[in-house]
Design an enzyme around this catalytic site. Sequence first.
Site, PDB file in Angstrom:
ATOM      1  N   GLY A  13       0.836  -1.194   0.000  1.00  0.00           N
ATOM      2  CA  GLY A  13       0.000   0.000   0.000  1.00  0.00           C
ATOM      3  C   GLY A  13       0.871   1.243   0.000  1.00  0.00           C
ATOM      4  N   ASP A  14       0.224   2.395  -0.169  1.00  0.00           N
ATOM      5  CA  ASP A  14       0.930   3.687  -0.171  1.00  0.00           C
ATOM      6  C   ASP A  14       1.986   3.776  -1.270  1.00  0.00           C
ATOM      7  OD1 ASP A  14      -0.551   4.435   2.107  1.00  0.00           O
ATOM      8  OD2 ASP A  14       0.800   3.226   3.323  1.00  0.00           O
ATOM      9  N   GLY A  16       1.473   5.285  -4.011  1.00  0.00           N
ATOM     10  CA  GLY A  16       1.247   6.522  -4.772  1.00  0.00           C
ATOM     11  C   GLY A  16       0.152   6.340  -5.821  1.00  0.00           C
ATOM     12  N   LYS A  17      -0.735   5.375  -5.567  1.00  0.00           N
ATOM     13  CA  LYS A  17      -1.809   5.102  -6.528  1.00  0.00           C
ATOM     14  C   LYS A  17      -2.727   6.306  -6.709  1.00  0.00           C
ATOM     15  CE  LYS A  17      -3.238   1.618  -4.042  1.00  0.00           C
ATOM     16  NZ  LYS A  17      -2.176   1.518  -3.005  1.00  0.00           N
ATOM     17  N   LYS A  19      -2.203   9.550  -6.590  1.00  0.00           N
ATOM     18  CA  LYS A  19      -1.678  10.539  -7.515  1.00  0.00           C
ATOM     19  C   LYS A  19      -1.781  10.040  -8.954  1.00  0.00           C
ATOM     20  CE  LYS A  19       2.009  12.097 -10.011  1.00  0.00           C
ATOM     21  NZ  LYS A  19       3.208  12.873 -10.212  1.00  0.00           N
ATOM     22  N   ASN A  39     -10.191   2.388   5.111  1.00  0.00           N
ATOM     23  CA  ASN A  39      -8.793   2.173   5.516  1.00  0.00           C
ATOM     24  C   ASN A  39      -7.836   2.817   4.505  1.00  0.00           C
ATOM     25  OD1 ASN A  39      -9.645   0.258   3.629  1.00  0.00           O
ATOM     26  ND2 ASN A  39      -8.491  -1.429   4.506  1.00  0.00           N
ATOM     27  N   GLY A  41      -6.114   5.561   2.081  1.00  0.00           N
ATOM     28  CA  GLY A  41      -5.863   7.002   2.151  1.00  0.00           C
ATOM     29  C   GLY A  41      -5.166   7.392   0.872  1.00  0.00           C
ATOM     30  N   HIS A  42      -5.922   7.887  -0.082  1.00  0.00           N
ATOM     31  CA  HIS A  42      -5.354   8.201  -1.394  1.00  0.00           C
ATOM     32  C   HIS A  42      -5.195   9.705  -1.524  1.00  0.00           C
ATOM     33  CE1 HIS A  42      -7.007   4.113  -3.028  1.00  0.00           C
ATOM     34  NE2 HIS A  42      -6.018   3.984  -2.172  1.00  0.00           N
ATOM     35  N   THR A 123      -6.012  -0.103  10.684  1.00  0.00           N
ATOM     36  CA  THR A 123      -6.349   1.323  10.681  1.00  0.00           C
ATOM     37  C   THR A 123      -7.515   1.599  11.635  1.00  0.00           C
ATOM     38  OG1 THR A 123      -7.892   0.992   8.872  1.00  0.00           O
ATOM     39  CG2 THR A 123      -5.622   1.556   8.271  1.00  0.00           C
ATOM     40  N   GLN A 207      -4.862  -0.307  -0.998  1.00  0.00           N
ATOM     41  CA  GLN A 207      -3.825  -1.121  -0.343  1.00  0.00           C
ATOM     42  C   GLN A 207      -2.900  -1.712  -1.421  1.00  0.00           C
ATOM     43  OE1 GLN A 207      -7.345  -2.000   0.810  1.00  0.00           O
ATOM     44  NE2 GLN A 207      -7.028  -0.134   1.951  1.00  0.00           N
ATOM     45  N   THR A 222      -4.754  -6.929   5.009  1.00  0.00           N
ATOM     46  CA  THR A 222      -6.070  -6.330   5.178  1.00  0.00           C
ATOM     47  C   THR A 222      -7.116  -7.419   4.934  1.00  0.00           C
ATOM     48  OG1 THR A 222      -7.466  -4.438   4.640  1.00  0.00           O
ATOM     49  CG2 THR A 222      -6.265  -5.464   2.786  1.00  0.00           C
ATOM     50  N   ARG A 285       0.217   7.407  11.285  1.00  0.00           N
ATOM     51  CA  ARG A 285       1.325   6.622  11.852  1.00  0.00           C
ATOM     52  C   ARG A 285       2.577   6.721  10.983  1.00  0.00           C
ATOM     53  NH1 ARG A 285      -1.247   0.760  12.236  1.00  0.00           N
ATOM     54  NH2 ARG A 285      -2.108   1.495  10.255  1.00  0.00           N
ATOM     55  N   LYS A 313       7.783   8.364  -6.518  1.00  0.00           N
ATOM     56  CA  LYS A 313       8.651   8.972  -5.491  1.00  0.00           C
ATOM     57  C   LYS A 313      10.132   8.978  -5.854  1.00  0.00           C
ATOM     58  CE  LYS A 313       6.141   9.768  -1.532  1.00  0.00           C
ATOM     59  NZ  LYS A 313       5.948   9.709  -0.097  1.00  0.00           N
TER      60      LYS A 313
HETATM   61  P1  IMP Z   1      -6.981  -2.860   8.058  1.00  0.00           P
HETATM   62  O1  IMP Z   1      -7.128  -2.850   6.575  1.00  0.00           O
HETATM   63  O2  IMP Z   1      -7.373  -1.560   8.708  1.00  0.00           O
HETATM   64  O3  IMP Z   1      -7.644  -4.033   8.692  1.00  0.00           O
HETATM   65  O4  IMP Z   1      -5.419  -3.010   8.375  1.00  0.00           O
HETATM   66  C1  IMP Z   1      -4.712  -4.209   8.099  1.00  0.00           C
HETATM   67  C2  IMP Z   1      -3.291  -3.910   7.653  1.00  0.00           C
HETATM   68  O5  IMP Z   1      -3.304  -3.256   6.385  1.00  0.00           O
HETATM   69  C3  IMP Z   1      -2.538  -2.963   8.588  1.00  0.00           C
HETATM   70  O6  IMP Z   1      -1.163  -3.306   8.556  1.00  0.00           O
HETATM   71  C4  IMP Z   1      -2.731  -1.609   7.922  1.00  0.00           C
HETATM   72  O7  IMP Z   1      -1.719  -0.689   8.275  1.00  0.00           O
HETATM   73  C5  IMP Z   1      -2.669  -1.994   6.471  1.00  0.00           C
HETATM   74  N1  IMP Z   1      -3.407  -1.069   5.596  1.00  0.00           N
HETATM   75  C6  IMP Z   1      -4.744  -0.992   5.445  1.00  0.00           C
HETATM   76  N2  IMP Z   1      -5.068  -0.047   4.558  1.00  0.00           N
HETATM   77  C7  IMP Z   1      -3.915   0.474   4.127  1.00  0.00           C
HETATM   78  C8  IMP Z   1      -3.593   1.472   3.169  1.00  0.00           C
HETATM   79  O8  IMP Z   1      -4.462   2.062   2.513  1.00  0.00           O
HETATM   80  N3  IMP Z   1      -2.266   1.733   2.983  1.00  0.00           N
HETATM   81  C9  IMP Z   1      -1.303   1.061   3.659  1.00  0.00           C
HETATM   82  N4  IMP Z   1      -1.548   0.117   4.561  1.00  0.00           N
HETATM   83  C10 IMP Z   1      -2.844  -0.177   4.782  1.00  0.00           C
HETATM   84 MG    MG Z   2      -2.289   5.305   1.419  1.00  0.00          MG
END
Ligand code: IMP
Ligand code: MG
Length: 402
Positions: A13-14, A16-17, A19, A39, A41-42, A123, A207, A222, A285, A313
């Site tokens: 995850g993260d 940079g999707k 953007k 969960n 965050g784009h 999250t 993710q 997730t 975090r 990046k």
């Molecule tokens: P959950 O999806 O909130 O149940 O989290 C499960 C795991 O996936 C945890 O390690 C979260 O930090 C990670 N996670 C969930 N959504 C994202 C995301 O959008 N970006 C990065 N990590 C994520």
């Molecule tokens: Mg994100």
Amino acid sequence: MSNNLAVVGLQWGDEGKGKIVDYLSNGFDAVARFNGGSNAGHTVVTENGRYTFHLLPSAALNDKELLIAPGVVLDTEVLKDELPLVKKEKVLIDSKCTLVTPFEKEFDAYIEKMRGSMAIGTTKRGIGPAYAVRALRLSPRAMDLFSSNYDMRSFAEFYRAFGISIDDMEKWMDNARKILVGLLGDVSERVLDLNESGKRILFEGSQGSLLDILYGSYPFVTSSHTTANYIPASLGINLAIDRVLGVAKCYSTRVGSGPFPTEIKDMLSDQIRELGQEYGATTGRARRVGWLDLVSMRYAIRLNNNKEVAISKLDILSKLKELKVCIAYRIDGSETENFFDALPRLADVEPVYDSLDPIYGYDFNSGVAGTLRKFVEYIEDRLKVKVSLLSYGAGRSKTVEL
Ligand code: IMP
Ligand code: MG
């Protein structure tokens, strides 16, 4: 569906999707979110500021049709905050979507606490419980809010067992109904109609592949499928998606617990975290930081069958005097390039690195040449993919298509 494109994450995850979806969505008529929930965050940065979308597709600012697939779990409170940014008539949410209730958010926090040192680091958006309660067939769907046959009170015993008052749940239902009124419909049908009329659809993943509930680093994953093969299932369509773009950051990050083979454990990780502002867009975090991992990326590429990769990046990498890439894992003295082999022992693997010419000080205005070109070709050669897009900053202009 040759007109369509899926954008998925190849890491944790993260990548940079957000953007990249914002940037590419100009060539599309509609953008559909197909997995997860709030969960995600784009982040999208425009000349007007910085926006983070948790539920609406990252093309929300581009006047596109915005679709939310039935496979997404829907938190109406989060949606309420995002809706003022868009024209309501552009939004269509599938009425089959499972709702995330306040109960599920509480339950998420409770389970995490129970796990103690084995906490996933979720999250706390109620995602796991929402998918679990759906599988138990106890969740309300969006359509149930508008159905006279649905009586939340018939689940009173269930909620009572968890100390939840059914009156509070009904109040929440009333509120959720107000938020969703006029937004629901049949997204599956809409996607088929758009496709048939030659309109172009972009499918936006959330993710990363390594967080997939089935194929990722379980249990530190997730609760939804994060790979392109989920798109037809989540949408309820049976069409092949020809073009899949996998997005990877030129280094790795992971937020939450779980094995992370290329994690950097010295001060360099703090340096990269600060340079790249690697803090969770949903939870704030600090993200764990590591080198690019081609072993897990190759596995992600196999899952998604993507022939194209976007690398993000690169501006951060251009500030580092060192550039390492993981090409194999060492387990018990022997080396493997196969992520699947390493999966049961992921926490114990030792990464084998290749040191590359750093792209330190690279001037992105000079096109793609020199050390940057070499880095791109190295990745293409190792992963047998085409690197078709580079991103070297949050703004839309800091993008090169290759
Ligand atoms: P959950 O999806 O909130 O149940 O989290 C499960 C795991 O996936 C945890 O390690 C979260 O930090 C990670 N996670 C969930 N959504 C994202 C995301 O959008 N970006 C990065 N990590 C994520
Ligand atoms: Mg994100």
